[in-house]
Design a protein around this motif. Structure first.
Motif, PDB file in Angstrom:
ATOM      1  N   PRO A  98       0.801  -1.334  -0.078  1.00 26.21           N
ATOM      2  CA  PRO A  98      -0.031  -0.019  -0.026  1.00 26.21           C
ATOM      3  C   PRO A  98       0.699   1.445   0.175  1.00 26.21           C
ATOM      4  O   PRO A  98       1.752   1.464   0.883  1.00 26.21           O
ATOM      5  CB  PRO A  98      -0.842  -0.184   1.127  1.00 26.21           C
ATOM      6  N   GLY A  99       0.656   1.969  -1.113  1.00 28.69           N
ATOM      7  CA  GLY A  99       1.449   3.366  -1.042  1.00 28.69           C
ATOM      8  C   GLY A  99       2.711   3.280  -1.603  1.00 28.69           C
ATOM      9  O   GLY A  99       3.402   4.134  -1.933  1.00 28.69           O
ATOM     10  N   LEU A 100       3.197   2.051  -1.793  1.00 25.09           N
ATOM     11  CA  LEU A 100       4.607   1.788  -2.501  1.00 25.09           C
ATOM     12  C   LEU A 100       4.552   1.672  -3.846  1.00 25.09           C
ATOM     13  O   LEU A 100       4.677   0.176  -4.340  1.00 25.09           O
ATOM     14  CB  LEU A 100       5.264   0.701  -1.637  1.00 25.09           C
ATOM     15  N   VAL A 101       4.645   2.366  -4.900  1.00 29.47           N
ATOM     16  CA  VAL A 101       4.504   2.258  -6.305  1.00 29.47           C
ATOM     17  C   VAL A 101       5.776   3.027  -6.895  1.00 29.47           C
ATOM     18  O   VAL A 101       6.270   3.913  -6.362  1.00 29.47           O
ATOM     19  CB  VAL A 101       3.339   3.044  -6.723  1.00 29.47           C
ATOM     20  N   LYS A 156       9.914  -2.297   1.791  1.00 27.25           N
ATOM     21  CA  LYS A 156       9.334  -3.562   1.098  1.00 27.25           C
ATOM     22  C   LYS A 156       8.956  -4.534   2.171  1.00 27.25           C
ATOM     23  O   LYS A 156       7.828  -5.137   2.087  1.00 27.25           O
ATOM     24  CB  LYS A 156      10.207  -4.125   0.020  1.00 27.25           C
ATOM     25  N   ARG A 157       9.887  -4.906   2.855  1.00 27.09           N
ATOM     26  CA  ARG A 157       9.886  -5.868   3.952  1.00 27.09           C
ATOM     27  C   ARG A 157       8.743  -5.412   4.802  1.00 27.09           C
ATOM     28  O   ARG A 157       8.080  -6.499   5.325  1.00 27.09           O
ATOM     29  CB  ARG A 157      11.141  -5.945   4.661  1.00 27.09           C
ATOM     30  N   ARG A 158       8.646  -4.295   5.562  1.00 25.17           N
ATOM     31  CA  ARG A 158       7.867  -4.039   6.085  1.00 25.17           C
ATOM     32  C   ARG A 158       6.517  -4.253   5.960  1.00 25.17           C
ATOM     33  O   ARG A 158       5.581  -4.460   6.988  1.00 25.17           O
ATOM     34  CB  ARG A 158       7.924  -2.421   6.531  1.00 25.17           C
ATOM     35  N   VAL A 159       5.782  -4.198   4.604  1.00 24.42           N
ATOM     36  CA  VAL A 159       4.441  -4.508   4.348  1.00 24.42           C
ATOM     37  C   VAL A 159       4.143  -5.735   3.735  1.00 24.42           C
ATOM     38  O   VAL A 159       3.119  -6.033   3.421  1.00 24.42           O
ATOM     39  CB  VAL A 159       4.193  -3.275   3.443  1.00 24.42           C
ATOM     40  N   ARG A 160       5.381  -6.821   3.563  1.00 20.43           N
ATOM     41  CA  ARG A 160       5.012  -7.997   2.836  1.00 20.43           C
ATOM     42  C   ARG A 160       3.815  -8.980   3.444  1.00 20.43           C
ATOM     43  O   ARG A 160       3.117  -9.571   3.078  1.00 20.43           O
ATOM     44  CB  ARG A 160       6.239  -8.793   2.723  1.00 20.43           C
ATOM     45  N   GLU A 171      -5.468  -2.571  -8.109  1.00 18.96           N
ATOM     46  CA  GLU A 171      -6.043  -1.167  -8.439  1.00 18.96           C
ATOM     47  C   GLU A 171      -5.007  -0.027  -8.505  1.00 18.96           C
ATOM     48  O   GLU A 171      -5.272   0.860  -9.162  1.00 18.96           O
ATOM     49  CB  GLU A 171      -7.348  -1.126  -7.460  1.00 18.96           C
ATOM     50  N   GLU A 172      -4.252  -0.019  -7.445  1.00 17.71           N
ATOM     51  CA  GLU A 172      -3.277   0.816  -7.350  1.00 17.71           C
ATOM     52  C   GLU A 172      -2.350   1.070  -8.531  1.00 17.71           C
ATOM     53  O   GLU A 172      -2.219   2.262  -8.924  1.00 17.71           O
ATOM     54  CB  GLU A 172      -2.428   0.759  -6.056  1.00 17.71           C
ATOM     55  N   VAL A 173      -2.121  -0.238  -9.079  1.00 24.26           N
ATOM     56  CA  VAL A 173      -1.252  -0.030 -10.314  1.00 24.26           C
ATOM     57  C   VAL A 173      -1.985   0.492 -11.310  1.00 24.26           C
ATOM     58  O   VAL A 173      -1.376   1.245 -12.276  1.00 24.26           O
ATOM     59  CB  VAL A 173      -0.699  -1.427 -10.573  1.00 24.26           C
TER      60      VAL A 173
END
Length: 301
Positions: A98-101, A156-160, A171-173
């Motif tokens: 989420p939020g990491l694009v 990246k690791r924080r949200v996996r 949807e975010e993509v």
């Protein structure tokens, strides 16, 4: 670690890096176990052996000495030194949580390998064309939409663990793809590609992945890493450590074989001589940084 046909593999050479490169698949559910031996040294760049066999520190992820890193960078697409490269490149939008694009480019011949290497959970192609046109499009999207071209692995690791469902991930993509496509100033030589989400969550093994409690900070001579593989994403192995096995060196509150999930960035393995461990041996006896919920990781990488 690399990716071959969508499967994570460890690439290595027998005999101090002078032998033929081999690949060993790492399957989820299998036990990964090894011991680091001797000192960490540079193995060279771009197929050339390191002229000085330079000794490396344990925490760097590049695995190269200063001179070899300079050589590697000189021939990298990221250095913009290959303006006359005749190959076709693709521009992509990638989602890591989420939020990491992010936006980026890769050689068309590599397919989605670059996205697997980065740990992209979802991605879609934006366009294809010559290198410099792809570069200009990447920069256009980055500046106009405020989308970065790099995301730290710590983020990246924080949200996996605990990712949203497939539709929400895509949807975010899709939104970013649509906004990028509406921008003026695309190079004429770049062919646009319609939105199509590619989801790697199943490939990585992220569904139901428990949160990581620690990240291996570095390998040390004589140090062991042993654990059952839960997931592999980008260069990272998520390992379930056995409670009561080993007894790790604590760094910043991190512990060893205490039953937590620990992430090993396999780039830390570059330059080490490794040997296997027998059943019942090993454990986790390398420095581990505590990253349990509520803790601050503090720029490990």
């Amino acid at each position: 670690m690399g990716w071959a046909g969508g499967t994570p593999v460890l690439r290595w050479r027998r005999g101090g890096g002078v032998g033929v490169r081999r690949e060993s698949a790492v399957a989820r559910g299998s036990v990964v176990g090894f011991r680091a031996v001797g000192v960490r040294v540079c193995r060279g760049a771009r197929g050339n052996p390191c002229p000085v066999n330079g000794e490396l520190g344990g925490r760097g992820t590049g695995g190269l000495c200063v001179e070899c890193a300079r050589l590697d960078r000189l021939h990298s697409v990221a250095a913009d030194a290959l303006a006359d490269d005749p190959r076709v490149y693709r521009v992509y939008v990638a989602w890591f949580g989420p939020g990491l694009v992010k936006v980026g480019i890769t050689r068309e011949e590599r397919g989605s390998a670059r996205l697997l290497e980065q740990g992209a959970v979802v991605f879609s192609w934006l366009g294809r064309g010559p290198l410099m046109a792809a570069r200009r499009t990447e920069e256009l999207v980055r500046v106009a939409l405020g989308v970065p071209d790099r995301i730290p692995y710590a983020e990246k690791r924080r949200v996996r663990a605990g990712l949203p469902g497939v539709a929400e991930r895509a949807e975010e993509v899709r939104r970013t793809h649509a906004r990028a496509g509406a921008l003026a100033g695309w190079p004429e030589s770049l062919e646009r590609i319609g939105f199509e989400a590619v989801d790697h969550a199943a490939v990585f093994g992220l569904d139901g992945l428990p949160p990581a409690g620690g990240v291996v900070r570095e390998l040390v001579a004589g140090g062991c890493v042993t654990g059952r593989l839960l997931a592999a994403s980008g260069p990272d192995l998520h390992l379930a450590t056995a409670a009561g096995v080993g007894g790790g060196v604590e760094v910043g509150g991190g512990g060893g074989g205490d039953g937590r999930v620990v992430v090993l960035d396999t780039r830390l393995m570059k330059g080490w001589e490794l040997t296997g461990v027998r059943d019942g041996e090993g454990g986790l006896t390398v420095p581990v940084l505590d990253v349990r919920v509520g803790d601050v990781q503090g720029g490990l990488f």
